[in-house]
Design a protein around this motif. Sequence first.
Motif, PDB file in Angstrom:
ATOM      1  N   TYR A  95       1.782   4.353   0.093  1.00  0.00           N
ATOM      2  CA  TYR A  95       0.584   5.136   0.284  1.00  0.00           C
ATOM      3  C   TYR A  95       0.237   4.584   1.795  1.00  0.00           C
ATOM      4  CZ  TYR A  95       0.094   5.577  -4.757  1.00  0.00           C
ATOM      5  OH  TYR A  95       0.248   5.853  -5.998  1.00  0.00           O
ATOM      6  N   SER A  96      -0.557   5.486   2.478  1.00  0.00           N
ATOM      7  CA  SER A  96      -0.591   5.152   3.955  1.00  0.00           C
ATOM      8  C   SER A  96      -2.121   4.677   3.892  1.00  0.00           C
ATOM      9  CB  SER A  96      -0.773   6.318   4.759  1.00  0.00           C
ATOM     10  OG  SER A  96      -1.621   7.470   4.299  1.00  0.00           O
ATOM     11  N   LYS A  97      -2.759   3.866   4.954  1.00  0.00           N
ATOM     12  CA  LYS A  97      -3.853   3.701   5.161  1.00  0.00           C
ATOM     13  C   LYS A  97      -4.962   4.850   5.249  1.00  0.00           C
ATOM     14  CE  LYS A  97      -2.722  -0.604   8.017  1.00  0.00           C
ATOM     15  NZ  LYS A  97      -1.168  -0.246   8.139  1.00  0.00           N
ATOM     16  N   ALA A  98      -4.619   6.040   5.804  1.00  0.00           N
ATOM     17  CA  ALA A  98      -5.379   7.135   5.781  1.00  0.00           C
ATOM     18  C   ALA A  98      -5.634   7.545   4.298  1.00  0.00           C
ATOM     19  CB  ALA A  98      -4.643   8.135   6.503  1.00  0.00           C
ATOM     20  N   TYR A  99      -4.423   7.465   3.536  1.00  0.00           N
ATOM     21  CA  TYR A  99      -4.682   8.002   2.205  1.00  0.00           C
ATOM     22  C   TYR A  99      -5.659   7.209   1.439  1.00  0.00           C
ATOM     23  CZ  TYR A  99      -3.720   9.216  -2.590  1.00  0.00           C
ATOM     24  OH  TYR A  99      -3.729   9.607  -4.075  1.00  0.00           O
ATOM     25  N   LEU A 100      -5.397   5.845   1.586  1.00  0.00           N
ATOM     26  CA  LEU A 100      -6.319   4.706   0.737  1.00  0.00           C
ATOM     27  C   LEU A 100      -7.724   4.810   1.371  1.00  0.00           C
ATOM     28  CD1 LEU A 100      -6.578   2.497  -1.143  1.00  0.00           C
ATOM     29  CD2 LEU A 100      -5.852   0.905   0.457  1.00  0.00           C
ATOM     30  N   ARG A 101      -7.939   5.202   2.345  1.00  0.00           N
ATOM     31  CA  ARG A 101      -9.534   5.151   3.191  1.00  0.00           C
ATOM     32  C   ARG A 101      -9.775   6.442   2.645  1.00  0.00           C
ATOM     33  NH1 ARG A 101     -12.542   7.813   6.434  1.00  0.00           N
ATOM     34  NH2 ARG A 101     -14.330   6.736   7.252  1.00  0.00           N
ATOM     35  N   HIS A 102      -9.294   7.708   2.118  1.00  0.00           N
ATOM     36  CA  HIS A 102      -9.782   8.853   1.417  1.00  0.00           C
ATOM     37  C   HIS A 102     -10.244   8.603   0.286  1.00  0.00           C
ATOM     38  CE1 HIS A 102      -9.685  12.737  -0.350  1.00  0.00           C
ATOM     39  NE2 HIS A 102      -8.687  12.269  -0.984  1.00  0.00           N
ATOM     40  N   LEU A 103      -9.351   7.810  -0.583  1.00  0.00           N
ATOM     41  CA  LEU A 103      -9.564   7.462  -1.923  1.00  0.00           C
ATOM     42  C   LEU A 103     -10.850   6.731  -1.908  1.00  0.00           C
ATOM     43  CD1 LEU A 103      -6.121   6.440  -3.454  1.00  0.00           C
ATOM     44  CD2 LEU A 103      -7.406   8.627  -3.699  1.00  0.00           C
ATOM     45  N   PHE A 104     -11.143   5.793  -1.254  1.00  0.00           N
ATOM     46  CA  PHE A 104     -12.506   5.053  -1.068  1.00  0.00           C
ATOM     47  C   PHE A 104     -13.563   5.935  -0.786  1.00  0.00           C
ATOM     48  CE2 PHE A 104     -10.190   1.158  -1.369  1.00  0.00           C
ATOM     49  CZ  PHE A 104     -10.958   0.255  -2.167  1.00  0.00           C
ATOM     50  N   ALA A 105     -13.318   6.774   0.311  1.00  0.00           N
ATOM     51  CA  ALA A 105     -14.555   7.762   0.748  1.00  0.00           C
ATOM     52  C   ALA A 105     -14.936   8.776  -0.269  1.00  0.00           C
ATOM     53  CB  ALA A 105     -14.129   8.432   2.042  1.00  0.00           C
ATOM     54  N   SER A 106     -13.753   9.079  -1.264  1.00  0.00           N
ATOM     55  CA  SER A 106     -13.981  10.052  -2.086  1.00  0.00           C
ATOM     56  C   SER A 106     -14.311   9.382  -3.403  1.00  0.00           C
ATOM     57  CB  SER A 106     -12.653  10.715  -2.339  1.00  0.00           C
ATOM     58  OG  SER A 106     -12.449  11.318  -1.256  1.00  0.00           O
ATOM     59  N   SER A 129       0.359   5.127   8.772  1.00  0.00           N
ATOM     60  CA  SER A 129       1.267   4.026   8.544  1.00  0.00           C
ATOM     61  C   SER A 129       1.051   3.215   7.116  1.00  0.00           C
ATOM     62  CB  SER A 129       1.304   2.879   9.659  1.00  0.00           C
ATOM     63  OG  SER A 129      -0.148   2.149   9.382  1.00  0.00           O
ATOM     64  N   PRO A 130       2.101   2.879   6.501  1.00  0.00           N
ATOM     65  CA  PRO A 130       1.866   2.061   5.229  1.00  0.00           C
ATOM     66  C   PRO A 130       0.809   1.094   5.283  1.00  0.00           C
ATOM     67  CG  PRO A 130       4.290   2.034   5.972  1.00  0.00           C
ATOM     68  CD  PRO A 130       3.550   2.483   7.258  1.00  0.00           C
ATOM     69  N   ILE A 131       0.205   1.217   4.122  1.00  0.00           N
ATOM     70  CA  ILE A 131      -0.888  -0.030   3.785  1.00  0.00           C
ATOM     71  C   ILE A 131      -0.474  -1.318   4.436  1.00  0.00           C
ATOM     72  CG2 ILE A 131      -2.380  -1.059   2.163  1.00  0.00           C
ATOM     73  CD1 ILE A 131      -1.854   1.461   0.509  1.00  0.00           C
ATOM     74  N   ASP A 132       0.896  -1.847   3.947  1.00  0.00           N
ATOM     75  CA  ASP A 132       1.156  -3.059   4.289  1.00  0.00           C
ATOM     76  C   ASP A 132       2.596  -3.147   4.294  1.00  0.00           C
ATOM     77  OD1 ASP A 132       1.872  -5.682   5.169  1.00  0.00           O
ATOM     78  OD2 ASP A 132       0.799  -6.631   3.537  1.00  0.00           O
ATOM     79  N   PRO A 133       3.524  -2.602   5.354  1.00  0.00           N
ATOM     80  CA  PRO A 133       5.002  -2.581   5.644  1.00  0.00           C
ATOM     81  C   PRO A 133       5.702  -4.083   5.135  1.00  0.00           C
ATOM     82  CG  PRO A 133       3.687  -2.546   7.932  1.00  0.00           C
ATOM     83  CD  PRO A 133       2.683  -2.395   6.881  1.00  0.00           C
ATOM     84  N   MET A 134       4.856  -5.225   5.114  1.00  0.00           N
ATOM     85  CA  MET A 134       5.526  -6.449   4.610  1.00  0.00           C
ATOM     86  C   MET A 134       4.942  -6.618   3.180  1.00  0.00           C
ATOM     87  SD  MET A 134       7.083  -7.302   7.387  1.00  0.00           S
ATOM     88  CE  MET A 134       7.353  -8.993   6.987  1.00  0.00           C
ATOM     89  N   GLY A 135       4.285  -5.824   2.729  1.00  0.00           N
ATOM     90  CA  GLY A 135       3.883  -6.069   1.354  1.00  0.00           C
ATOM     91  C   GLY A 135       5.011  -6.241   0.259  1.00  0.00           C
ATOM     92  N   ILE A 136       4.487  -6.854  -0.834  1.00  0.00           N
ATOM     93  CA  ILE A 136       5.508  -7.010  -1.909  1.00  0.00           C
ATOM     94  C   ILE A 136       5.687  -6.029  -3.029  1.00  0.00           C
ATOM     95  CG2 ILE A 136       5.903  -9.280  -1.508  1.00  0.00           C
ATOM     96  CD1 ILE A 136       4.229  -9.885  -4.318  1.00  0.00           C
ATOM     97  N   THR A 137       4.445  -5.305  -3.073  1.00  0.00           N
ATOM     98  CA  THR A 137       4.496  -4.310  -4.216  1.00  0.00           C
ATOM     99  C   THR A 137       4.459  -2.833  -3.759  1.00  0.00           C
ATOM    100  OG1 THR A 137       2.023  -3.757  -3.694  1.00  0.00           O
ATOM    101  CG2 THR A 137       2.440  -5.818  -5.003  1.00  0.00           C
ATOM    102  N   ASP A 138       4.803  -2.074  -4.648  1.00  0.00           N
ATOM    103  CA  ASP A 138       5.083  -0.577  -4.475  1.00  0.00           C
ATOM    104  C   ASP A 138       3.952   0.224  -3.539  1.00  0.00           C
ATOM    105  OD1 ASP A 138       7.625  -1.097  -5.661  1.00  0.00           O
ATOM    106  OD2 ASP A 138       7.120   0.267  -7.564  1.00  0.00           O
ATOM    107  N   VAL A 139       2.889  -0.237  -4.036  1.00  0.00           N
ATOM    108  CA  VAL A 139       1.774   0.681  -3.216  1.00  0.00           C
ATOM    109  C   VAL A 139       1.589   0.068  -1.905  1.00  0.00           C
ATOM    110  CG1 VAL A 139       0.318   0.596  -5.468  1.00  0.00           C
ATOM    111  CG2 VAL A 139      -0.037  -1.254  -3.707  1.00  0.00           C
ATOM    112  N   ASP A 140       2.238  -0.880  -1.319  1.00  0.00           N
ATOM    113  CA  ASP A 140       2.019  -1.246  -0.021  1.00  0.00           C
ATOM    114  C   ASP A 140       2.563  -0.035   0.945  1.00  0.00           C
ATOM    115  OD1 ASP A 140       0.691  -3.643  -0.167  1.00  0.00           O
ATOM    116  OD2 ASP A 140       2.191  -4.468  -1.148  1.00  0.00           O
ATOM    117  N   THR A 141       3.895   0.449   0.299  1.00  0.00           N
ATOM    118  CA  THR A 141       4.690   1.433   1.149  1.00  0.00           C
ATOM    119  C   THR A 141       4.704   2.600   0.719  1.00  0.00           C
ATOM    120  OG1 THR A 141       6.646   0.385   0.118  1.00  0.00           O
ATOM    121  CG2 THR A 141       6.387  -0.339   2.069  1.00  0.00           C
TER     122      THR A 141
END
Length: 376
Positions: free
Chosen positions: A317-328, A303-315
């Motif tokens: 990228y997904s939570k899974a992708y962002l978690r992967h970036l931190f893990a990597s 799911s999107p990082i924050d479907p209610m967020g105001i920035t482009d990154v919120d929709t």
Amino acid sequence: MKFQLESKDIQSKARAATITTDHGVIETPIFMPVGTVATVKGVHQSELKEQINPDIILGNTYHLYLRPKTDILEQAGGLHKFMNWDRNILTDSGGYQVYSLSGRRKIKEEGVKFKSHIDGSTHFFTPENVMEIQRTIGADIIMAFDECTPYPCEYNYARNSMHMTHRWLKRCINHLEKTPLKYDYNQTFFPIVQGSTYKDLRKQSAEFIASVEAEGNAIGGLSVGEPAEEMYEMTDVVCSILPEDKPRYLMGVGTPINILENIALGVDMFDCVMPTRNARNGMLFTAHGTINIKNKKWENDFSPIDPMGITDVDTQYSKAYLRHLFASKEMLGKQIASIHNLGFYLWLTREARKHIIAGDFLDWKNKMVHQMNKRL
């Protein structure tokens, strides 16, 4: 600078206003992203302007004095031109950084002798040269040089420090009057209320600061480890004394909940490193609670990082992708999280403004505080 009070909440002390400087209009309440060394960490200026869209950002006198140094800033034509930012900038005076260098500085009546955290070189800040440094940096709003007391702090120390801050303020004002502008726009000066967490000292300091009749006023020495309820009590005391027809800036605060509670007490302006610092550690603030994106539970959440967020990154990228970036340990993860958090802070203060004007701020604030207190 012009300050125009536009709306006041009926059930609290919250207010909506506009501040107009030579670099444009600031709609309050406002959160100011911290651009310590001429950059908001991890965020391009284009992203800052187009995605997060703040009316004003903050720079730091201590850090800019050490790097890139004031002569470079003067050659560039001031901080605005150096960092290619055509909106408002506020600089703090370096008082908080001097406070944080407790093992590397010595405070005297004349000023503060300190050692650089970069190379150990010795420097001396006085009310006079800090005014000159801020003239050279060229921010639209500049701060008085003060001492930020630690928490906890003995009463006598807090009292003596407060009186020294008041004496330093007089020196700042006297020297500023003799120090001409360096660039083709005006600067506005804010003094700072101190007094630790002692109600009588805060009252005394607020009365002294109000008597100076500056164009705006700041509240310092809070969010340094004291319980939130003590912060709110001190803010309430000070805001009841500082003039209503001037902007009030609460320095270094804080969590999203801190910001909403202090808006309800009459504060207009905020700054804090928390949104970007916490972002770099994987903590995301949202309207429904806090996410630790490093947790395994987000590993296959597309799911999107924050479907209610105001920035482009919120929709985007997904939570899974962002978690992967931190893990990597990919730097893009920290950048995405920083943009999200700053966007959320700006959304929060702008929503507060809308609800103040609409007349239902207190109910909305209480609902938001309840929601944001959750761990997702």
